[in-house]
Write a protein that holds these residues in place. Structure first.
Motif, PDB file in Angstrom:
ATOM      1  N   PRO A   1      29.979 -60.667  -4.719  1.00  0.00           N
ATOM      2  CA  PRO A   1      29.994 -60.586  -3.252  1.00  0.00           C
ATOM      3  C   PRO A   1      29.904 -59.155  -2.738  1.00  0.00           C
ATOM      4  N   THR A   2      30.194 -58.178  -3.595  1.00  0.00           N
ATOM      5  CA  THR A   2      30.150 -56.768  -3.196  1.00  0.00           C
ATOM      6  C   THR A   2      28.842 -56.088  -3.604  1.00  0.00           C
ATOM      7  N   ALA A   3      27.836 -56.858  -4.070  1.00  0.00           N
ATOM      8  CA  ALA A   3      26.643 -56.263  -4.672  1.00  0.00           C
ATOM      9  C   ALA A   3      25.921 -55.302  -3.733  1.00  0.00           C
ATOM     10  N   ALA A   4      25.669 -55.721  -2.495  1.00  0.00           N
ATOM     11  CA  ALA A   4      24.921 -54.863  -1.577  1.00  0.00           C
ATOM     12  C   ALA A   4      25.651 -53.543  -1.351  1.00  0.00           C
ATOM     13  N   GLY A   5      26.971 -53.612  -1.231  1.00  0.00           N
ATOM     14  CA  GLY A   5      27.746 -52.392  -1.043  1.00  0.00           C
ATOM     15  C   GLY A   5      27.698 -51.481  -2.256  1.00  0.00           C
ATOM     16  N   LEU A   6      27.691 -52.057  -3.454  1.00  0.00           N
ATOM     17  CA  LEU A   6      27.588 -51.255  -4.670  1.00  0.00           C
ATOM     18  C   LEU A   6      26.264 -50.491  -4.695  1.00  0.00           C
TER      19      LEU A   6
ATOM     20  N   ARG B   1      13.252 -38.142  -6.945  1.00  0.00           N
ATOM     21  CA  ARG B   1      12.692 -39.431  -6.552  1.00  0.00           C
ATOM     22  C   ARG B   1      13.616 -40.509  -7.107  1.00  0.00           C
ATOM     23  N   VAL B   2      13.787 -41.585  -6.366  1.00  0.00           N
ATOM     24  CA  VAL B   2      14.681 -42.659  -6.807  1.00  0.00           C
ATOM     25  C   VAL B   2      13.901 -43.966  -6.845  1.00  0.00           C
ATOM     26  N   LEU B   3      13.990 -44.660  -7.984  1.00  0.00           N
ATOM     27  CA  LEU B   3      13.487 -46.022  -8.090  1.00  0.00           C
ATOM     28  C   LEU B   3      14.686 -46.945  -8.252  1.00  0.00           C
ATOM     29  N   LEU B   4      14.899 -47.793  -7.280  1.00  0.00           N
ATOM     30  CA  LEU B   4      16.013 -48.726  -7.263  1.00  0.00           C
ATOM     31  C   LEU B   4      15.485 -50.115  -7.581  1.00  0.00           C
ATOM     32  N   THR B   5      16.031 -50.749  -8.634  1.00  0.00           N
ATOM     33  CA  THR B   5      15.696 -52.151  -8.914  1.00  0.00           C
ATOM     34  C   THR B   5      16.936 -52.988  -8.654  1.00  0.00           C
ATOM     35  N   THR B   6      16.778 -54.019  -7.832  1.00  0.00           N
ATOM     36  CA  THR B   6      17.919 -54.777  -7.330  1.00  0.00           C
ATOM     37  C   THR B   6      18.145 -56.093  -8.045  1.00  0.00           C
ATOM     38  N   GLY B   7      17.174 -56.548  -8.857  1.00  0.00           N
ATOM     39  CA  GLY B   7      17.256 -57.907  -9.367  1.00  0.00           C
ATOM     40  C   GLY B   7      16.817 -58.897  -8.300  1.00  0.00           C
ATOM     41  N   HIS B   8      16.829 -60.172  -8.657  1.00  0.00           N
ATOM     42  CA  HIS B   8      16.307 -61.201  -7.753  1.00  0.00           C
ATOM     43  C   HIS B   8      17.399 -61.933  -6.982  1.00  0.00           C
TER      44      HIS B   8
ATOM     45  N   ILE C   1      19.622 -60.362  -4.815  1.00  0.00           N
ATOM     46  CA  ILE C   1      19.814 -59.799  -3.490  1.00  0.00           C
ATOM     47  C   ILE C   1      18.474 -59.240  -3.020  1.00  0.00           C
ATOM     48  N   ASP C   2      18.354 -59.044  -1.721  1.00  0.00           N
ATOM     49  CA  ASP C   2      17.118 -58.537  -1.129  1.00  0.00           C
ATOM     50  C   ASP C   2      17.321 -57.085  -0.744  1.00  0.00           C
ATOM     51  N   ALA C   3      16.315 -56.267  -0.990  1.00  0.00           N
ATOM     52  CA  ALA C   3      16.428 -54.847  -0.649  1.00  0.00           C
ATOM     53  C   ALA C   3      16.688 -54.639   0.833  1.00  0.00           C
ATOM     54  N   THR C   4      16.256 -55.583   1.668  1.00  0.00           N
ATOM     55  CA  THR C   4      16.512 -55.433   3.099  1.00  0.00           C
ATOM     56  C   THR C   4      18.001 -55.504   3.421  1.00  0.00           C
ATOM     57  N   ASP C   5      18.799 -56.098   2.521  1.00  0.00           N
ATOM     58  CA  ASP C   5      20.243 -56.155   2.727  1.00  0.00           C
ATOM     59  C   ASP C   5      20.885 -54.773   2.617  1.00  0.00           C
ATOM     60  N   LEU C   6      20.150 -53.822   2.076  1.00  0.00           N
ATOM     61  CA  LEU C   6      20.703 -52.485   1.862  1.00  0.00           C
ATOM     62  C   LEU C   6      20.515 -51.580   3.070  1.00  0.00           C
ATOM     63  N   GLY C   7      19.780 -52.049   4.056  1.00  0.00           N
ATOM     64  CA  GLY C   7      19.523 -51.223   5.215  1.00  0.00           C
ATOM     65  C   GLY C   7      18.393 -50.247   4.973  1.00  0.00           C
ATOM     66  N   PRO C   8      18.105 -49.358   5.933  1.00  0.00           N
ATOM     67  CA  PRO C   8      17.012 -48.399   5.774  1.00  0.00           C
ATOM     68  C   PRO C   8      17.249 -47.472   4.584  1.00  0.00           C
TER      69      PRO C   8
ATOM     70  N   ALA D   1      12.506 -49.244  -3.516  1.00  0.00           N
ATOM     71  CA  ALA D   1      13.217 -50.410  -4.060  1.00  0.00           C
ATOM     72  C   ALA D   1      12.232 -51.496  -4.462  1.00  0.00           C
ATOM     73  N   GLU D   2      12.499 -52.098  -5.609  1.00  0.00           N
ATOM     74  CA  GLU D   2      11.749 -53.242  -6.115  1.00  0.00           C
ATOM     75  C   GLU D   2      12.749 -54.229  -6.711  1.00  0.00           C
ATOM     76  N   PRO D   3      12.451 -55.544  -6.671  1.00  0.00           N
ATOM     77  CA  PRO D   3      13.340 -56.487  -7.363  1.00  0.00           C
ATOM     78  C   PRO D   3      13.400 -56.225  -8.863  1.00  0.00           C
ATOM     79  N   TRP D   4      12.232 -55.903  -9.450  1.00  0.00           N
ATOM     80  CA  TRP D   4      12.182 -55.721 -10.901  1.00  0.00           C
ATOM     81  C   TRP D   4      10.946 -54.905 -11.254  1.00  0.00           C
ATOM     82  N   VAL D   5      11.101 -54.007 -12.204  1.00  0.00           N
ATOM     83  CA  VAL D   5       9.999 -53.241 -12.774  1.00  0.00           C
ATOM     84  C   VAL D   5      10.218 -53.231 -14.284  1.00  0.00           C
ATOM     85  N   PRO D   6       9.177 -53.398 -15.112  1.00  0.00           N
ATOM     86  CA  PRO D   6       9.390 -53.343 -16.562  1.00  0.00           C
ATOM     87  C   PRO D   6      10.137 -52.062 -16.960  1.00  0.00           C
ATOM     88  N   GLN D   7      11.210 -52.253 -17.676  1.00  0.00           N
ATOM     89  CA  GLN D   7      12.093 -51.126 -18.002  1.00  0.00           C
ATOM     90  C   GLN D   7      11.358 -50.007 -18.732  1.00  0.00           C
TER      91      GLN D   7
END
Length: 381
Positions: A219-224, A238-245, A247-254, A261-267
């Protein structure tokens, strides 16, 4: 040869099997993968045949996970192994694995270390089996006393034979010494692909931020995620953020323009170019980064992550920032002090070459082990 592979749910449990699956396929072996329904989308993208087994009900899982999160970390791990992987997972997967062992008749069963139904089925049908490490041996060994509780109901001696079976691990001996008498180390080939230029030609160091595939259910994922992005986004990187599927990156705000941000990128695609990984300390992320020679900041949340964080810090290949923003019996959060600590750790590692050098030494040690194919050629069971 016919080789049956078995996994629990979660890509972090399945991915250690992939180099061995691919090696069997390359050798011309017949391969069958048996896994829970949660892995079917991943298995459908691969070319090997698979069968889908059962899984506990969502209600049962939710009840156990609520208890897990309410316990201190070590007690939560014990409950998770005993109840989710042991009692519930074994009962749910056993019918499909019994059928596979009876009808498909594999010559060998390879299972990830926390999948137990295939061991029961293999023992009942006289098939050799070996376990494939998901976590550090130190963590796996701490859960071994629970095997009897999980497996004694299925027959005498199964737990003892599981613990005596060959233990296959990708992790380097200097970082992760093994207590198991029959231990084999291996590595898989790194095949990184192209990484899109999401930063318009910028060349600052690339920091990869990920909390794995399971933290998104918290429940705290977006805040983390917001806290970690806040920690590193003020740095000249530069930052590449992968969130998994989950949660949505839009939940993180601007997000700042240099944070993508991407849901997933090959590691492997990311790690080939990364200067630093900031993660939850999950085994797949940590040991993938070290195999690529990339230092790591671990922000451990649960399960084996605190152990991995200590190993990384002790090896000088990174550091650990243990969250202090929440009580032990509540879902983890990151407070202002944690944000400052992550930022300071990132500045330190990016500015001190010894962390990269130590990670690269571990990568060299891992590459010096047999390939997955070479291991299979010499594996005696």
């Amino acid at each position: 040869m016919r080789v049956l592979f078995a996994s629990t749910r979660g890509s972090g449990h399945f991915h250690p099997l992939i180099p061995l699956i691919d090696a069997c396929t390359a050798r011309g072996d017949d391969v069958l993968v048996v896994a829970p329904p949660a892995l079917e989308p991943l298995l459908a993208t691969r070319k090997q045949p698979y069968r889908i087994g059962g899984e506990p009900s969502q209600e049962e899982l939710a009840q156990v996970m609520a208890r897990v999160l309410a316990l201190p970390p070590d007690d939560g791990v014990s409950l998770m192994v005993r109840e989710v992987f042991g009692r519930l997972g074994t009962a749910a997967m056993l019918p499909a694995l019994e059928e596979a062992c009876r009808d498909w008749r594999p010559d060998l069963v390879l299972h990830e270390a926390f999948e137990f139904a295939s061991v029961v089925a293999a023992e009942r049908h006289g098939i050799p089996h070996a376990r494939v490490a998901v976590s550090a041996a130190r963590f796996t060994r701490s859960t071994d006393p629970l095997m009897g509780l999980a497996l004694d109901a299925y027959g005498p001696g199964i737990a003892e034979r599981l613990l005596a079976s060959p233990y296959l691990t990708r992790l380097p001996a200097s970082l992760d010494p093994s207590p198991y008498a029959v231990t084999h180390r291996y590595h898989g080939a790194l095949r990184p692909g192209a990484l899109p230029d999401w930063w318009g030609g910028a060349e600052e160091p690339l920091v990869h931020v990920t909390l794995g595939t399971e933290a998104g259910a918290l429940p705290t994922a977006a805040g983390l995620y917001r806290a970690v992005v806040e920690a590193v986004s003020v740095l000249p990187v530069r930052v590449l953020l992968t969130t998994g599927h989950l949660i949505d990156a839009t939940d993180l705000g601007p997000l700042p323009p240099h944070v993508h941000a991407e849901p997933w990128v090959p590691q492997e695609d990311v790690l080939r170019r990364a200067s630093l990984v900031v993660c939850h300390g999950g085994s797949g992320t940590v040991f993938g980064a070290l195999a690529a020679g990339v230092p790591v900041i671990c922000v451990p949340l649960f399960a084996d992550q605190p152990v991995n964080a200590r190993l990384v810090a002790g090896a000088g290949a990174g550091t650990a920032v243990t969250p202090t923003g929440s009580p032990a019996d509540e879902p983890p959060v990151l407070g202002p002090d944690d944000v400052r600590s992550i930022r300071a750790a990132a500045e330190m590692i990016l500015g001190e070459p010894s962390y990269r050098a130590r990670a690269e030494c571990l990568a060299e040690e891992m590459r010096a082990t047999p390939t997955a194919g070479e291991l299979l050629d010499t594996l005696e069971l």
